[in-house]
Write a protein that holds these residues in place. Sequence first.
Motif, PDB file in Angstrom:
ATOM      1  N   ILE A 163     -64.208 -13.910  24.385  1.00 36.43           N
ATOM      2  CA  ILE A 163     -64.385 -15.221  23.766  1.00 36.43           C
ATOM      3  C   ILE A 163     -64.899 -15.073  22.337  1.00 36.43           C
ATOM      4  O   ILE A 163     -64.375 -15.676  21.404  1.00 36.43           O
ATOM      5  N   GLU A 174     -62.342 -21.068  28.161  1.00 35.21           N
ATOM      6  CA  GLU A 174     -63.102 -20.345  27.146  1.00 35.21           C
ATOM      7  C   GLU A 174     -63.944 -21.306  26.317  1.00 35.21           C
ATOM      8  O   GLU A 174     -65.091 -21.002  25.957  1.00 35.21           O
ATOM      9  N   TYR A 481     -64.557 -13.666  33.231  1.00 37.46           N
ATOM     10  CA  TYR A 481     -64.457 -13.884  31.797  1.00 37.46           C
ATOM     11  C   TYR A 481     -64.599 -12.586  31.010  1.00 37.46           C
ATOM     12  O   TYR A 481     -63.989 -12.404  29.974  1.00 37.46           O
TER      13      TYR A 481
END
Length: 485
Positions: A163, A174, A481
């Motif tokens: 990110i 995100e 993530y």
Amino acid sequence: MRYVSLKDIQEYSVLSYGIYDAYDKCIAEKGALVDARVLAYLRDNEYRGIYIDDNLSADIKVNPFITPKNRAAIMRDILFCHIGECRKHAESIVREVRSVGDTHLDYIDARAEKDYIYAHSVNVAIICAVIANTMKMSAKEMEKLVLAALLHDVGRQRLPESISSNRGRLSQEEYLAMKLHPSMSVQMIKEHGGVSDEIQAAILSHHENEDGSGYPNSLVGDDIPLFAKIIHVADVYDALTANRPYKGAYLPIEALEYLEGGCDILFSRRVVYGLEANVPFFPKGTDIITDTGKRAVVMKNVADQLSRPIILTENGEIINTGKRNDISFLASMIEHAEYSIEENEVGRQEMISGKKSFRIMIVDDQKTNLMLLKDILDDYYELTLLKSGDQAINYLENNVCPDLILMDINMPGMDGIQTAAMIQAKTSNMVPIVFVSSNNDVDTVMACRNLGCAGYIVRPYNSVYIKSAIKEILTGENVNYADRN
């Protein structure tokens, strides 16, 4: 001194300012020639442009408020969250801004793309100081504001690399993760200590909007701290006028148009006007062309006529465009993005329009724990927050069952394991339950497993893990993530 876009830089041009990286390493000194090595560095690090000295612009001086070497030192101290040093830098910036008569934001920051976060924070701090000076804020108040601006994005270091280094517009997921960075910044600052609650509040609220549509707390109007309102405007202005991988830089006038359009909706009108009073349409040292075809460089901007600068033509003629009726139009020669508020807004809306399709019940007797989970999950799911096992049972008897339950174990009265057993009986074991606890002992974990729980989360919370675990339970999709490309 004149500003030259990267594509127009000629080899062996003379540097007006030194070039430094975010670790305070000197790449090239002031007055050095732009040789092949320097050109390669500028291209590899995606600089937008630099200031050079030439015969035509020898008498033009652009005030960056801080030298490139000091700028690099500030970037380094932001990177390592050196609170004491950042406080000294804030004091120095305020002294400089208050000491000069001309506070026009003429300087175009020469920065490497990879150093964007830290260079951006320095720029935001300077812009905040200029706005606050126009608003007649005291030196002490300005110093607190500038310190908050320097530190407002430090929490972005704790975002997943996928990110923080994203080179395109963020996806919805995100973007929602990115929205945690004000809270992360405050947490990081608290760990280092020495920053007042007032400064922390400004950092936490610098993405709040006037109409209540901002984050993290949806504050409205006067509930938003003034410092936060100023940082918000400075933050957006610098972001718009910077080159980013997913967009070109807007011209100052285009960025102001966007801010003005958001007055009383996103931004404080008073703050936007404070910025507008200091932003020339054509920064000093930049090339322009007149409607008569004359090419020139901007020599000076006049306070009450920021759209009509004094210019120096290629043949050495000095023209005050504010006093020349035969010059009705000026155009910037700076390379910039094709500007469209409409197209930008479509892309932004696609990014921010997250869908809340699942319902989650959170049961915890501690309000702080409920609020922390709310901050992490509120943009993703419809949440119901309850403070006891009895409340949970009562809610289920009178409402539609949630899709998942986050259950604290250690609660007074009926604890989490007892509550979960009753819920399983009432719902025929159809609602997945994830236990949350500070305990990680074998007996507690085994008790949860014996109930057939869907998961077990140990405090302190890891927000990335919580979101990934919940999404996997609800959708069967394993999202990490930290592993995203």
